[in-house]
Design a protein around this motif. Structure first.
Motif, short mmCIF file in Angstrom:
data_model
loop_
_atom_site.label_atom_id
_atom_site.label_comp_id
_atom_site.label_asym_id
_atom_site.label_seq_id
_atom_site.Cartn_x
_atom_site.Cartn_y
_atom_site.Cartn_z
N LEU A 286 0.84 -1.22 -0.26
CA LEU A 286 -0.13 0.01 0.03
C LEU A 286 0.98 1.22 0.12
CD1 LEU A 286 -2.79 1.36 0.38
CD2 LEU A 286 -2.58 1.28 2.87
N LEU A 287 1.82 1.20 0.51
CA LEU A 287 2.78 2.42 0.75
C LEU A 287 3.37 2.63 -0.65
CD1 LEU A 287 4.10 4.70 2.50
CD2 LEU A 287 5.76 2.97 3.22
N LEU A 288 3.90 1.52 -1.33
CA LEU A 288 4.32 1.76 -2.81
C LEU A 288 3.34 2.32 -3.83
CD1 LEU A 288 6.42 -1.59 -2.95
CD2 LEU A 288 7.32 0.93 -3.04
N GLU A 289 2.09 1.77 -3.46
CA GLU A 289 0.96 2.32 -4.39
C GLU A 289 0.71 3.82 -4.14
OE1 GLU A 289 -2.19 -0.45 -3.27
OE2 GLU A 289 -1.24 -2.15 -4.67
N VAL A 290 0.48 4.12 -2.84
CA VAL A 290 0.15 5.43 -2.44
C VAL A 290 1.56 6.38 -2.92
CG1 VAL A 290 -0.16 7.12 -0.68
CG2 VAL A 290 -1.36 4.92 -0.87
N GLY A 291 2.58 6.08 -2.68
CA GLY A 291 3.77 6.72 -3.16
C GLY A 291 3.71 6.89 -4.57
N PHE A 292 3.12 5.94 -5.45
CA PHE A 292 3.29 6.19 -6.92
C PHE A 292 2.06 7.01 -7.38
CE2 PHE A 292 1.72 4.76 -10.93
CZ PHE A 292 2.86 4.98 -11.93
N VAL A 293 0.86 7.04 -6.58
CA VAL A 293 -0.21 8.01 -6.69
C VAL A 293 0.33 9.67 -6.21
CG1 VAL A 293 -2.47 8.60 -5.98
CG2 VAL A 293 -1.80 6.33 -6.63
N CYS A 294 1.18 9.63 -5.43
CA CYS A 294 1.73 11.05 -4.94
C CYS A 294 2.58 11.71 -6.14
CB CYS A 294 2.60 10.60 -3.68
SG CYS A 294 1.38 10.43 -2.08
#
Length: 117
Positions: free
Chosen positions: A71-79
């Motif tokens: 989830l942290l990787l996915e949200v970082g990509f969205v950022c």
């Protein structure tokens, strides 16, 4: 592939600690850009943070394969998509693809959290 391969240090641990220190500094930079500028920050900072965590994620293997790590990787990509590109004081709205990615990540979080239970 990981950024730890690029280090000339004989110890991978030293390079990992340097990446963690750089990540802490970049996180403070991202937070201060989000708080003290109108645009919310630069995508270069978010790309750097995401790339370093992705490298640590690949090295950590089993120890970093929990739901919150992904989830942290996915949200970082969205950022990366939500931050203004190279314009930290831009007032333009975020790209529509970034908003749809954010909605998808929220939907996936709710769905997968329910599936785990």
């Amino acid at each position: 592939p990981t950024l730890l391969w690029l280090g000339d240090t004989p110890s991978v641990d030293a390079m990992g600690e340097a990446m963690c220190s750089a990540g802490a500094v970049l996180s403070v930079t991202a937070a201060s850009l989000a708080l003290f500028t109108r645009g919310g920050g630069s995508s270069i900072v978010w790309m750097s943070l995401w790339g370093m965590y992705l490298s640590l994620f690949h090295v950590g293997q089993v120890f970093l394969s929990f739901q919150w790590d992904i989830l942290l990787l996915e949200v970082g990509f969205v950022c990366i998509w939500l931050s203004p590109k190279l314009r930290p004081t831009s007032r333009d709205p975020p790209h529509p693809a970034g908003l749809w990615l954010l909605r998808f990540v929220c939907f996936k979080l709710m769905l997968m959290s329910g599936a785990v239970k």
